[in-house]
Design a protein around this motif. Structure first.
Motif, PDB file in Angstrom:
ATOM      1  N   LYS A   1       0.838  -1.216   0.000  1.00  0.00           N
ATOM      2  CA  LYS A   1       0.000   0.000   0.000  1.00  0.00           C
ATOM      3  C   LYS A   1       0.868   1.258   0.000  1.00  0.00           C
ATOM      4  CE  LYS A   1      -1.890  -1.097   3.916  1.00  0.00           C
ATOM      5  NZ  LYS A   1      -1.161  -2.348   4.228  1.00  0.00           N
ATOM      6  N   THR A   2       1.809   1.300   0.922  1.00  0.00           N
ATOM      7  CA  THR A   2       2.681   2.475   0.998  1.00  0.00           C
ATOM      8  C   THR A   2       3.522   2.602  -0.268  1.00  0.00           C
ATOM      9  OG1 THR A   2       2.733   2.331   3.394  1.00  0.00           O
ATOM     10  CG2 THR A   2       4.461   3.624   2.373  1.00  0.00           C
ATOM     11  N   ASN A   3       3.936   1.450  -0.823  1.00  0.00           N
ATOM     12  CA  ASN A   3       4.729   1.501  -2.054  1.00  0.00           C
ATOM     13  C   ASN A   3       4.007   2.295  -3.144  1.00  0.00           C
ATOM     14  OD1 ASN A   3       6.510  -0.138  -0.708  1.00  0.00           O
ATOM     15  ND2 ASN A   3       5.964  -2.019  -1.797  1.00  0.00           N
TER      16      ASN A   3
ATOM     17  N   GLU B   1       3.987   6.024  -2.187  1.00  0.00           N
ATOM     18  CA  GLU B   1       5.374   6.498  -2.218  1.00  0.00           C
ATOM     19  C   GLU B   1       5.754   6.897  -3.652  1.00  0.00           C
ATOM     20  OE1 GLU B   1       8.232   3.346  -1.461  1.00  0.00           O
ATOM     21  OE2 GLU B   1       9.419   4.697  -0.212  1.00  0.00           O
TER      22      GLU B   1
ATOM     23  N   SER C   1      11.863   9.834  -1.926  1.00  0.00           N
ATOM     24  CA  SER C   1      10.925   9.036  -1.153  1.00  0.00           C
ATOM     25  C   SER C   1      10.794   9.625   0.240  1.00  0.00           C
ATOM     26  CB  SER C   1      11.448   7.609  -1.048  1.00  0.00           C
ATOM     27  OG  SER C   1      10.929   6.976   0.102  1.00  0.00           O
TER      28      SER C   1
ATOM     29  N   ARG D   1      10.459   7.756   2.689  1.00  0.00           N
ATOM     30  CA  ARG D   1      10.937   6.725   3.611  1.00  0.00           C
ATOM     31  C   ARG D   1      12.439   6.515   3.562  1.00  0.00           C
ATOM     32  NH1 ARG D   1       6.932   1.608   3.165  1.00  0.00           N
ATOM     33  NH2 ARG D   1       7.357   1.734   0.941  1.00  0.00           N
TER      34      ARG D   1
ATOM     35  N   ALA E   1       2.421  10.917   6.986  1.00  0.00           N
ATOM     36  CA  ALA E   1       2.871   9.546   7.239  1.00  0.00           C
ATOM     37  C   ALA E   1       3.391   9.431   8.658  1.00  0.00           C
ATOM     38  CB  ALA E   1       3.972   9.172   6.242  1.00  0.00           C
TER      39      ALA E   1
ATOM     40  N   ASP F   1      -0.859   8.265   4.542  1.00  0.00           N
ATOM     41  CA  ASP F   1      -0.350   6.904   4.637  1.00  0.00           C
ATOM     42  C   ASP F   1      -0.446   6.430   6.075  1.00  0.00           C
ATOM     43  OD1 ASP F   1       0.894   4.489   4.081  1.00  0.00           O
ATOM     44  OD2 ASP F   1       2.910   5.315   4.272  1.00  0.00           O
ATOM     45  N   ASP F   2      -1.433   5.595   6.332  1.00  0.00           N
ATOM     46  CA  ASP F   2      -1.491   4.916   7.616  1.00  0.00           C
ATOM     47  C   ASP F   2      -1.579   5.852   8.815  1.00  0.00           C
ATOM     48  OD1 ASP F   2      -1.632   2.332   8.271  1.00  0.00           O
ATOM     49  OD2 ASP F   2       0.508   1.896   8.205  1.00  0.00           O
TER      50      ASP F   2
ATOM     51  N   THR G   1      -4.117   5.163   2.785  1.00  0.00           N
ATOM     52  CA  THR G   1      -3.828   3.738   2.977  1.00  0.00           C
ATOM     53  C   THR G   1      -4.225   3.346   4.394  1.00  0.00           C
ATOM     54  OG1 THR G   1      -1.615   3.798   3.974  1.00  0.00           O
ATOM     55  CG2 THR G   1      -1.726   4.044   1.582  1.00  0.00           C
TER      56      THR G   1
END
Ligand SMILES: Nc1ncnc2c1ncn2[C@@H]1O[C@H](COP(=O)(O)OP(=O)(O)OP(=O)(O)O)[C@@H](O)[C@H]1O
Ligand SMILES: [Mg+2]
Length: 374
Positions: free
Chosen positions: A36-38, A41, A51, A53, A118, A321-322, A348
């Protein structure tokens, strides 16, 4: 502006995936580690060429593959543009816009704008100064894409100046032979000129962002503020605003620290050393704010970024994201209400229940690399 189609090849866990997207809310739901994050991202990469991350591109390329490709169709009003980025770790990345390869990756900046929320955002408040500098500089670039050029010029000048200082430090250890200070004068001017421009943009951004962040914090955590910022820059930068004034400030600060710089062989003054002190009430947020307060602060910075870009006519894509799983019920509802009207909102979550009810829209189930509309 919104992304109407996202296509990935050898990006992270995806060998290939095609995701058609609509404006409004889209939620990607699935168990941990499914990709999901991919997906989001990759959208963030289109906006920042980085990114949220990792700091290098290598982890973005699917294990065993040589390069990754992110392709997106971007719709702005009547206009549609196709962007393609090829990530070649260790080599130069490549870009195409509307199938033309006569462009640099940097030219892609400004076509997609995102504000990405995020769990990593907690580092904005609790982390090192570098996290806050990146936050400022990414937002500066979203406001004005030509600043990407200024940022990379600054990096280049800094690197060259450091090389020169290192050799000056060596020369000094050998009794001063071969020490060429006139070249250093020229690099001081370069650094002060490019650094002054970056500083001017940061200071302008901070002044504009502060009331927006204060308002956002009040909406998320009523009565918990106020929120204030202090820029920690070279001596004399407090009263300065224009590029010209900041050029002079930087030049004076460089002159002041030259002896020490030659001793240490590294540039000790400039935007790469600065910090943004975040205050909550009377106290610094870092080291004092509670976990929940730090979270609200980070969210407020992102919400303020969203308001800022919007008010300047650049409606960004909101990526969450989350984040909802991390929030208590009240802040979850408030955040959801504040973002629900975004032109495109990508969310996500591990389970359906983590997507707040006001975020009505498309759902995709993400599982083992497949992304299926449900
Ligand atoms: N370069 C890569 N090559 C292959 N697989 C990768 C690569 N980078 C990450 N992955 C895999 O992608 C998966 C993580 O995907 P992602 O972070 O998108 O998960 P997620 O669905 O967001 O999970 P969570 O709910 O835990 O946040 C991991 O299983 C990881 O091993
Ligand atoms: Mg994730």
């Amino acid at each position: 502006m919104h992304v109407s189609h996202l296509s990935l090849a050898d990006f992270r866990s995806y060998a290939r995936v095609e995701v058609p997207l609509d404006p409004g809310v889209t939620a990607f739901v699935g168990p941990n580690g499914q990709g999901k994050t991919n997906l989001v991202e990759a959208v963030g990469y289109l906006a920042t060429l980085g990114s949220h991350r990792v700091s290098s591109d290598a982890p973005l390329v699917r294990m065993g593959a040589e390069r990754a490709i992110i392709r997106a169709a971007v719709t702005q009003g009547e206009r549609q543009q196709l962007i393609e980025l090829e990530l070649n770790p260790g080599k130069a990345n490549r870009a195409r816009i509307n199938r033309s390869s006569q462009v640099r990756p940097r030219d892609v900046l400004g076509i997609v704008r995102t504000v990405l929320f995020a769990p990593e955002d907690l580092a904005l408040v609790k982390g090192d100064p570098g996290e806050r500098r990146r936050f400022l500089d990414e937002l500066i670039t979203a406001r004005s894409p030509r600043m990407a050029g200024v940022r990379s010029d600054y990096e280049r000048v800094l690197k060259q100046r450091n090389t020169l200082l290192k050799s000056a430090a060596m020369a000094r250890r050998h009794g001063g032979r071969g020490l060429d200070l006139s070249t250093l004068d020229i690099w001081d001017q370069h650094l002060a000129r490019v650094g002054g421009e970056l500083l001017a943009q940061r200071l302008d951004l901070i002044a504009t962002l502060r009331p927006l962040a204060d308002k956002a914090y009040e909406q998320l955590a009523p009565g918990g503020g106020p929120v204030a910022f202090d820029y920690r820059g070279p001596a004399g930068s407090e009263g300065a605003h224009s590029r010209e004034e900041l050029y002079e400030v930087l030049l004076a600060a460089l002159a002041e620290s030259r002896k020490q710089e030659i001793e240490r062989g590294v540039t000790l003054v400039g935007p790469h050393r600065d910090d943004l002190l975040l205050r909550l009430g009377q106290l610094p947020a870092k080291g004092y704010a509670s976990h929940g307060e730090s979270w609200s602060y980070a969210l407020a910075l992102r919400l303020a970024s969203y308001e800022l870009l919007r008010s300047e006519g650049n409606e960004p894509i909101l990526v969450l994201d989350d984040v909802f799983a991390e929030l208590d019920a009240r802040r979850r509802e408030r955040l959801a209400e504040l973002v629900a009207q975004g032109e495109q909102v990508l969310v996500t979550a591990a389970v359906d229940d983590d997507v707040p009810g006001v975020l009505v829209g498309a759902r995709y189930a993400v599982s083992e690399g497949s992304v299926e509309r449900v």
